[in-house]
Design an enzyme around this catalytic site. Structure first.
Site, PDB file in Angstrom:
ATOM      1  N   GLY B  44      -4.833  -1.112   6.055  1.00 17.75           N
ATOM      2  CA  GLY B  44      -5.547  -0.564   6.881  1.00 17.75           C
ATOM      3  C   GLY B  44      -6.493   0.391   6.377  1.00 17.75           C
ATOM      4  N   THR B  45      -7.607   0.945   6.713  1.00 10.68           N
ATOM      5  CA  THR B  45      -8.372   1.495   5.811  1.00 10.68           C
ATOM      6  C   THR B  45      -8.966   2.992   6.388  1.00 10.68           C
ATOM      7  OG1 THR B  45     -10.099   0.244   6.454  1.00 10.68           O
ATOM      8  CG2 THR B  45      -9.077  -0.221   4.169  1.00 10.68           C
ATOM      9  N   THR B  46     -10.091   3.026   7.459  1.00 10.46           N
ATOM     10  CA  THR B  46     -10.446   4.333   7.637  1.00 10.46           C
ATOM     11  C   THR B  46     -10.157   4.812   8.994  1.00 10.46           C
ATOM     12  OG1 THR B  46     -12.300   4.299   6.005  1.00 10.46           O
ATOM     13  CG2 THR B  46     -12.479   6.127   7.506  1.00 10.46           C
TER      14      THR B  46
END
Lengths: 228, 261
Positions: B44-46
């Site tokens: 997952g990223t931001t």
């Protein structure tokens, strides 16, 4: 040398049962009742700092009568069982039936094998989408378990309170009607005149999603007893 | 029933119970060979969390990526954990979701056993212990780096916390970000954040920061009007946790995009 003595198993079990019943009869009664809005759990428990009625899981509630320390540890074991099941499978997989079975096994084992039986009677209730799908189980100190219909009573004076319910219950009513019925049953069943403050009330609210258990505050109970 | 009332695992912590009695159910249960290559799994990223006048806003983009590939476009990385708190996850998706589930169960279990809720700081500290418990997995490439945000009902304010891979907890007074695009989001918030913002302003600032992150970070997705996918945004205030409806997020996103052009 001490004289060896013999007690027949029948006598031994009878004595244990009598002992447990005596302990439970010292406590006050708790009623579980189907209502339109959900399953109502009503205990005569003034103050209610030590609760007798509580949440186990999304749609499941618990009521314990008898020795507090014993039903409290059973309650915790139930919450643990439910949370482990829900965590390792899914929330839908936690059922009152499984929990009631577990309690039945536990109490049955203690009654058969331990010196002292547990002095508790339990109710495990699960609210459904309609009153017909509500499940109410009553589990006794010896592990005997029964699936009840519209209501169940545990604790001291359970038989007298149950008698009132049998006579007065005319069908699933709304919350106010149900609360009044519980009040009358507990009063006539041997507790004298009671006011909103004397009750500990939990509702498994069928209109809610997720965790359905709600404690009704004194003001809410007062309003219900005053007519809705 | 546990015969020793104060024995490990018999208290009000579900996590401690699993550690003591059911370690097989822990997310970090699977030991791996020492010196093995770090695994590549979807990440997952931001995500970000931000304090505003009445509480906190927590937001996250929806993309999970696996190296150069998109693994999912519709993942929710912001997860409500109880009536007044939420978790935003970054790191390896599987262990992250597992930890979010475990943490949610932890809070509910405590509430049921004790008959009252944990304080917000109590929740934040417990999460730190759980992240630390995952350290061995993190060394193998399965890091869980959450943000935690909630409304402190005792003090009447919103609070935000970030964690490092070893479970070290830091509270910030304004905002926290995490994930591969977290640095870019932080840059945007640094310039724009003002204490005491209103709810809508805070939601739009969160979307703007996610947009900036999506601009500069390959693994972060911006609003996707073609597929109708928008960031997850939750607002937590005295009333509890509210997920901002997709329509409303779309409206906010349109305003933010309009302002950018």
């Amino acid at each position: 040398m001490a004289t060896p003595y013999y007690v027949s198993p029948e006598q031994w079990m009878r004595d244990k049962a009598e002992f447990a019943k005596k302990g439970i009869s010292r406590g006050r009664a708790i009623v579980a009742l189907r209502a339109v809005e959900g399953v109502l759990l009503v205990a005569h428990n003034p103050g209610a700092a030590l609760t007798k009625v509580s949440e186990v899981y999304d749609r499941i509630g618990f009521a314990g009568a008898g020795r507090y320390s014993e039903f409290e540890s059973l309650r915790k074991a139930g919450v643990r069982h439910a949370d482990v099941t829900g965590y390792s499978y899914s929330r839908e997989d936690v059922s009152a039936r499984g929990l009631a079975d577990g309690y039945s096994q536990m109490l049955g084992n203690v009654f058969a094998h331990e010196m002292k039986p547990m002095e508790v009677d339990l109710v495990v209730a699960q609210v459904g989408d309609t009153p017909e799908t509500d499940e109410i189980y009553r589990i006794s100190f010896d592990g005997s378990i029964s699936g009840e219909g519209d209501y169940a009573v545990v604790g001291g004076d359970a038989d007298r309170v149950l008698n009132i319910l049998v006579r007065q219950f005319t069908g699933v009513g709304d919350l106010a009607q149900s609360m009044k019925l519980c009040k009358e049953a507990l009063e006539v069943g041997g507790n004298g005149t009671l006011s909103a403050r004397d009750f500990e009330v939990g509702l498994l609210d069928r209109r809610k999603r997720g965790r359905t258990f709600t404690r009704l505050k004194v003001e809410r109970v007062e309003a219900l007893l005053a007519g809705g | 029933m546990n015969p020793h009332p104060f024995a490990p695992g018999s208290g009000a912590s579900f996590y401690d119970y699993l550690v003591a009695e059911r370690p097989d159910l822990l997310p970090s249960a699977t030991p791996m060979k020492a010196g093995a290559e770090p695994l590549t799994v979807p990440h997952g990223t931001t995500v970000l969390a931000m304090v505003f006048a009445a509480g906190v806003v927590v937001a996250g983009d929806r993309m999970a990526s696996d190296g150069q590939s998109v693994s999912s476009r519709r993942m929710d990385k912001v997860i409500q954990t109880d009536a007044h708190s939420a978790l935003a996850i970054s790191g390896a998706v599987g262990p992250c979701l597992e930890m979010a589930k475990l943490f949610t169960t932890e809070l509910e279990y405590y509430e049921k056993i004790e008959g009252r809720r944990l304080s917000l700081l109590g929740k934040a500290n417990k999460l730190g212990q759980m992240v630390r418990g995952n350290l061995a997995m993190a060394m193998q490439g399965l890091a869980v780096i959450p943000l935690f945000a909630g409304f402190d009902t005792l003090r009447g304010v919103g609070r935000v916390f970030k964690y490092d891979v070893a479970g070290g907890k830091t509270e910030e007074l304004d905002f926290v970000t995490a994930g591969s695009g977290g640095g870019h989001a932080r840059g945007a918030l640094k310039r724009q954040f003002r204490p005491g913002m209103g709810r809508d302003q805070a939601v739009e600032m969160a979307l703007l920061a996610l947009l900036d992150a999506a601009d500069d970070d390959l693994a972060t997705a911006g609003p996707d009007p073609v597929r109708g996918i928008y960031p997850t945004v939750m607002v937590i205030d005295a009333e509890g946790v509210t997920q901002v409806a997709e329509d409303a997020v779309r409206g906010h996103a349109a305003r933010v995009l309009g302002g950018k052009e």
